[in-house]
Motif scaffolding. Sequence first.
Motif, PDB file in Angstrom:
ATOM      1  N   GLY A 184      -5.773  -7.921 -21.707  1.00 16.65           N
ATOM      2  CA  GLY A 184      -5.670  -8.337 -23.095  1.00 16.65           C
ATOM      3  C   GLY A 184      -4.683  -7.448 -23.830  1.00 16.65           C
ATOM      4  N   VAL A 185      -3.797  -8.062 -24.606  1.00 20.40           N
ATOM      5  CA  VAL A 185      -2.802  -7.311 -25.384  1.00 20.40           C
ATOM      6  C   VAL A 185      -2.961  -7.712 -26.848  1.00 20.40           C
ATOM      7  CG1 VAL A 185      -0.360  -6.764 -25.699  1.00 20.40           C
ATOM      8  CG2 VAL A 185      -1.236  -7.302 -23.406  1.00 20.40           C
ATOM      9  N   ILE A 186      -3.417  -6.767 -27.657  1.00 16.13           N
ATOM     10  CA  ILE A 186      -3.705  -7.020 -29.071  1.00 16.13           C
ATOM     11  C   ILE A 186      -2.599  -6.367 -29.888  1.00 16.13           C
ATOM     12  CG2 ILE A 186      -5.455  -6.921 -30.857  1.00 16.13           C
ATOM     13  CD1 ILE A 186      -6.311  -8.330 -28.228  1.00 16.13           C
ATOM     14  N   VAL A 187      -1.852  -7.187 -30.613  1.00 17.29           N
ATOM     15  CA  VAL A 187      -0.632  -6.726 -31.278  1.00 17.29           C
ATOM     16  C   VAL A 187      -0.817  -6.697 -32.789  1.00 17.29           C
ATOM     17  CG1 VAL A 187       1.856  -7.105 -31.541  1.00 17.29           C
ATOM     18  CG2 VAL A 187       0.710  -7.747 -29.394  1.00 17.29           C
ATOM     19  N   GLY A 188      -0.490  -5.568 -33.388  1.00 19.89           N
ATOM     20  CA  GLY A 188      -0.551  -5.418 -34.835  1.00 19.89           C
ATOM     21  C   GLY A 188       0.824  -5.559 -35.460  1.00 19.89           C
ATOM     22  N   GLY A 189       1.201  -4.572 -36.260  1.00 19.12           N
ATOM     23  CA  GLY A 189       2.485  -4.658 -36.954  1.00 19.12           C
ATOM     24  C   GLY A 189       2.812  -3.360 -37.672  1.00 19.12           C
ATOM     25  N   ASN A 190       3.649  -3.464 -38.681  1.00 16.45           N
ATOM     26  CA  ASN A 190       4.069  -2.290 -39.441  1.00 16.45           C
ATOM     27  C   ASN A 190       2.868  -1.606 -40.086  1.00 16.45           C
ATOM     28  OD1 ASN A 190       6.660  -3.118 -38.806  1.00 16.45           O
ATOM     29  ND2 ASN A 190       7.037  -4.050 -40.803  1.00 16.45           N
ATOM     30  N   SER A 191       2.852  -0.288 -39.991  1.00 19.43           N
ATOM     31  CA  SER A 191       1.763   0.474 -40.595  1.00 19.43           C
ATOM     32  C   SER A 191       2.217   1.903 -40.817  1.00 19.43           C
ATOM     33  CB  SER A 191       0.520   0.454 -39.695  1.00 19.43           C
ATOM     34  OG  SER A 191      -0.526   1.207 -40.264  1.00 19.43           O
ATOM     35  N   GLY A 192       2.242   2.322 -42.078  1.00 18.34           N
ATOM     36  CA  GLY A 192       2.618   3.695 -42.379  1.00 18.34           C
ATOM     37  C   GLY A 192       3.971   4.049 -41.800  1.00 18.34           C
ATOM     38  N   SER A 262     -12.820 -11.870 -22.058  1.00 22.00           N
ATOM     39  CA  SER A 262     -12.294 -12.185 -20.736  1.00 22.00           C
ATOM     40  C   SER A 262     -11.487 -11.043 -20.120  1.00 22.00           C
ATOM     41  CB  SER A 262     -11.415 -13.437 -20.810  1.00 22.00           C
ATOM     42  OG  SER A 262     -10.975 -13.837 -19.536  1.00 22.00           O
ATOM     43  N   ALA A 263     -10.954 -10.169 -20.940  1.00 22.43           N
ATOM     44  CA  ALA A 263     -10.071  -9.110 -20.440  1.00 22.43           C
ATOM     45  C   ALA A 263     -10.828  -8.128 -19.554  1.00 22.43           C
ATOM     46  CB  ALA A 263      -9.441  -8.370 -21.611  1.00 22.43           C
ATOM     47  N   ASP A 264     -10.155  -7.701 -18.489  1.00 22.08           N
ATOM     48  CA  ASP A 264     -10.678  -6.627 -17.648  1.00 22.08           C
ATOM     49  C   ASP A 264     -10.239  -5.267 -18.184  1.00 22.08           C
ATOM     50  OD1 ASP A 264     -11.882  -8.202 -15.326  1.00 22.08           O
ATOM     51  OD2 ASP A 264      -9.859  -9.042 -15.455  1.00 22.08           O
ATOM     52  N   GLU A 265      -9.172  -5.260 -18.933  1.00 24.00           N
ATOM     53  CA  GLU A 265      -8.734  -4.064 -19.653  1.00 24.00           C
ATOM     54  C   GLU A 265      -7.951  -4.514 -20.882  1.00 24.00           C
ATOM     55  OE1 GLU A 265      -5.139  -1.913 -18.062  1.00 24.00           O
ATOM     56  OE2 GLU A 265      -5.744  -2.944 -16.212  1.00 24.00           O
ATOM     57  N   LEU A 266      -7.798  -3.619 -21.837  1.00 26.67           N
ATOM     58  CA  LEU A 266      -7.191  -3.981 -23.108  1.00 26.67           C
ATOM     59  C   LEU A 266      -6.080  -3.007 -23.477  1.00 26.67           C
ATOM     60  CD1 LEU A 266     -10.565  -4.723 -24.860  1.00 26.67           C
ATOM     61  CD2 LEU A 266      -8.728  -6.422 -24.630  1.00 26.67           C
ATOM     62  N   VAL A 267      -4.975  -3.580 -23.979  1.00 28.47           N
ATOM     63  CA  VAL A 267      -3.858  -2.801 -24.508  1.00 28.47           C
ATOM     64  C   VAL A 267      -3.757  -3.138 -25.990  1.00 28.47           C
ATOM     65  CG1 VAL A 267      -1.377  -2.343 -24.377  1.00 28.47           C
ATOM     66  CG2 VAL A 267      -2.649  -2.926 -22.287  1.00 28.47           C
ATOM     67  N   VAL A 268      -3.776  -2.117 -26.837  1.00 34.08           N
ATOM     68  CA  VAL A 268      -3.766  -2.314 -28.284  1.00 34.08           C
ATOM     69  C   VAL A 268      -2.621  -1.511 -28.887  1.00 34.08           C
ATOM     70  CG1 VAL A 268      -5.121  -2.184 -30.405  1.00 34.08           C
ATOM     71  CG2 VAL A 268      -6.287  -2.487 -28.211  1.00 34.08           C
ATOM     72  N   THR A 269      -1.802  -2.140 -29.720  1.00 34.65           N
ATOM     73  CA  THR A 269      -0.787  -1.356 -30.422  1.00 34.65           C
ATOM     74  C   THR A 269      -1.491  -0.366 -31.354  1.00 34.65           C
ATOM     75  OG1 THR A 269      -0.566  -3.044 -32.157  1.00 34.65           O
ATOM     76  CG2 THR A 269       0.973  -3.154 -30.292  1.00 34.65           C
ATOM     77  N   GLY A 270      -0.958   0.844 -31.441  1.00 31.00           N
ATOM     78  CA  GLY A 270      -1.682   1.920 -32.088  1.00 31.00           C
ATOM     79  C   GLY A 270      -1.668   1.924 -33.598  1.00 31.00           C
ATOM     80  N   ASP A 271      -1.122   0.894 -34.211  1.00 30.91           N
ATOM     81  CA  ASP A 271      -1.009   0.860 -35.670  1.00 30.91           C
ATOM     82  C   ASP A 271      -2.314   0.527 -36.368  1.00 30.91           C
ATOM     83  OD1 ASP A 271      -0.862  -2.377 -36.181  1.00 30.91           O
ATOM     84  OD2 ASP A 271       0.054  -1.756 -34.307  1.00 30.91           O
ATOM     85  N   SER A 272      -3.259  -0.091 -35.661  1.00 29.28           N
ATOM     86  CA  SER A 272      -4.487  -0.580 -36.300  1.00 29.28           C
ATOM     87  C   SER A 272      -5.713   0.097 -35.703  1.00 29.28           C
ATOM     88  CB  SER A 272      -4.615  -2.099 -36.139  1.00 29.28           C
ATOM     89  OG  SER A 272      -5.879  -2.543 -36.595  1.00 29.28           O
ATOM     90  N   ILE A 273      -6.367   0.954 -36.486  1.00 33.96           N
ATOM     91  CA  ILE A 273      -7.594   1.584 -36.024  1.00 33.96           C
ATOM     92  C   ILE A 273      -8.711   0.550 -35.931  1.00 33.96           C
ATOM     93  CG2 ILE A 273      -9.290   3.378 -36.508  1.00 33.96           C
ATOM     94  CD1 ILE A 273      -6.476   4.340 -35.652  1.00 33.96           C
TER      95      ILE A 273
END
Length: 389
Positions: A184-192, A262-273
């Motif tokens: 799973g790849v969870i994508v955020g955006g501009n932050s700080g 469903s994800a076996d592992e997750l990748v999250v962009t670090g902009d969103s806590i």
Amino acid sequence: MLPPVFATGCFLARLEDKRTSVAASPPRVWALLSHRAGESSQILALAEALAWPYERKVMHYRWSAGAIGLIRVSASAGVAARSRAELEPPWPDLLITSGLRNEPVARWIAAESGGATRVVFIGRTWAPVEHFDLLVTTPQYRVTPAPRVLENSTTLQAVTVEKLKRAESEWHSRLANLPRPHIGVIVGGNSGPYTLGANGGRRLAAEVSRYAQKLNGSLLVTTSSRTSKEAVAEIESNLTGNYDFFPWRKNTPNPYFAYLASADELVVTGDSIAMLSEACATCKPVSVYDLGRATLAMRHERGRREKPGDWLRQDDFRLSAMTYWLLMKIGPRRLSRELRIVYERLLAEGRMGWFAEPPPAGPVPPLADVERTVARVSAMMSERHCDRD
């Protein structure tokens, strides 16, 4: 089918059976929602976890609402006339809220109730914390420890086994034929000080695609309301191999929770806590995708020198990001957040790693932040009931 982690008891039970009884009848609870979706999600997560009946209060604001919050007064003047009818007695026993615009309103409600309303504020406040009964916060805000402050490692979230099972069942036909492992790849955006633009979106898509292909697996990629159109376009154009891509759309059903399930592992962009917290709540392996470069990288150790020239090495330049970075260096703490403190905490707790680096050793520990907050609020309301008796 849900991955085996869901059979391990990773999710802690909500404290429905462990809360101290506060009265023969439950307290009257208002969830005063914020104009920001992330803040409202936390408000509702706590309201639902408490398992007491609650009323949602959605405010419309005047243009002056933010300024009224900044001057730290108790007032309802920032609320638009069409919403004033929502703020009438009987006053709540418990008010849960967040956001600058709601600070003066929450204090005004407490005053109008004659001090009977207990106010739980989430995030950080501009007014002194003594004006609230409990502040539930996270490390990036660098709030000074105090008796009325509860600092959790992650933001409040409503990820439960039941919610994930429902979502996975609803979206099963879309994901069933994708080869595992699912990433799973969870994508955020501009932050700080961090930016995700077209170049960053292109790099992200290429790197996660290579990673999934190395594992002979599939990507489940979704964006958020903060992901720019330019980044969305580049991500969609540069994903390769097996993948399911769902760009966020307003008022459109979203497979976000199905991806978490469903994800076996997750990748999250670090902009969103908030997104990182929801990923950690699954107790699956979580890695943070670093949106920064060189000494401005998210993983750059706090306290070590950052080179201003490295702004030229970032994927995408954004003037407001550089301005925010300067504000973090020379401005008051309350004007900024330091996300690296959260990364350090979660790394130390074994809840996350960095993308393309070895994951933390051992099983992922369950989160207890929601449960801890429920216990604290329940105890506070129990004390209130005893005081009345």
